[in-house]
Design a protein around this motif. Structure first.
Motif, PDB file in Angstrom:
ATOM      1  N   LEU A  62       0.828  -1.205   0.000  1.00  0.00           N
ATOM      2  CA  LEU A  62       0.000   0.000   0.000  1.00  0.00           C
ATOM      3  C   LEU A  62       0.864   1.258   0.000  1.00  0.00           C
ATOM      4  CD1 LEU A  62      -2.698  -1.172   2.558  1.00  0.00           C
ATOM      5  CD2 LEU A  62      -3.112  -0.616   0.153  1.00  0.00           C
ATOM      6  N   GLU A 104      -0.598  -6.994  -4.252  1.00  0.00           N
ATOM      7  CA  GLU A 104      -1.028  -6.101  -5.327  1.00  0.00           C
ATOM      8  C   GLU A 104      -2.496  -6.300  -5.670  1.00  0.00           C
ATOM      9  OE1 GLU A 104       1.582  -8.074  -5.385  1.00  0.00           O
ATOM     10  OE2 GLU A 104       3.294  -6.694  -5.359  1.00  0.00           O
ATOM     11  N   VAL A 136      -4.387  -4.200  -3.270  1.00  0.00           N
ATOM     12  CA  VAL A 136      -4.248  -2.799  -3.668  1.00  0.00           C
ATOM     13  C   VAL A 136      -5.206  -2.490  -4.812  1.00  0.00           C
ATOM     14  CG1 VAL A 136      -2.695  -1.052  -4.635  1.00  0.00           C
ATOM     15  CG2 VAL A 136      -1.849  -2.636  -2.894  1.00  0.00           C
TER      16      VAL A 136
END
Length: 260
Positions: free
Chosen positions: A159, A248, A251
């Motif tokens: 993040l 990811e 995210v």
């Protein structure tokens, strides 16, 4: 270093957090990303597995190298009437309605395996336009509620590299403190297994809070059983990912809920 001393990132520190890959080792860069007008006590709460001497040594290095500076410790903010999450943490939780359970069941058509990301549910509450951060400007904050400190560090680093600010909590007192912090977190990523809080009940109480009832909440859990997923979605989760997953992917899910 006394617990009442607070630290904040300098301009050099902020630049290092944004840099890819940057100059600092991963461990120091992760710690730097967690520094947000933070006292040593607060950082110890986020990193309980790190010995105090090692934490102090790491902070000393960041300070000497100009990445952080000493700032006055902020007085704890007093939540506005009706917003103090301490008033919600032990409330009875309303069970989902039949309609909410049926809606959760219907979303499982989007539940699919991925060798790269593990098993996950498509993010339900995708925004077609950008949602403004609670703190104004362009800075978004993600609150990570998870007792697995290894996962917290991995997620926080991902993040941070994506330019999100992060906060972390695991125990009930830490969770209440972070939920009362201003400005409120823009997204919550939470595990269901916590030391002294039942995750599903916490999720339900968040959805009854005037602020957090509309904040995206993504569940990160080790369980993939049908009933567990349905329960989390019925109680108000915006999405469901099972551990282990690629950071990811989380995210991307968070970005989707914010319309980024």
């Amino acid at each position: 270093m006394a617990d009442e001393i607070a630290y904040a990132k300098t301009a050099t520190g902020k630049a290092e957090v944004a840099a890819k890959p940057g100059k600092l080792p991963i461990g120091l860069k992760t710690l730097l990303g967690l520094v947000e007008n933070s006292t040593v006590a607060q950082l110890r709460g986020k990193l309980p597995q790190v010995e105090l001497d090692k934490l102090n040594a790491a902070l000393d290095r960041l300070f000497v190298d100009g990445y952080i500076e000493i700032v006055p410790a902020a007085a704890p903010a007093t939540p506005a009437a009706g917003l103090d999450f301490a008033q919600f943490i032990n409330r009875p939780v309303k069970e989902p309605t039949i309609q909410q359970i049926q809606k959760a069941e219907a979303t499982l058509s989007g539940f699919r395996p991925s060798k790269k990301a593990g098993y996950y549910v498509h993010i339900i509450n995708r925004s077609d336009k950008r949602i403004a951060p609670h703190g104004g400007g362009n800075q978004y904050t993600v609150l990570i509620i998870d007792a697995d400190q290894g996962n917290v560090l991995v997620v926080a680093r991902a993040l941070m590299l994506a330019k999100f600010e992060t906060r972390a909590a695991a125990r009930q007192d830490e969770i209440v403190e972070q939920l009362n912090k201003q400005p409120p977190a823009d997204v919550i990523a939470m595990d269901m297994v916590l030391p002294d809080v039942i995750g599903l009940e916490l999720l339900g109480r968040l959805r009854e809070h005037p602020i957090y009832k509309s904040v995206p909440i993504i569940v990160m859990a080790a369980k993939v059983e049908h009933d567990d997923v349905v329960a989390a979605l019925a109680y108000g989760a915006s999405g469901y990912m099972t551990k282990p997953f690629k950071p990811e992917t989380l995210v991307d899910g968070i970005s989707a809920t914010l319309g980024l």
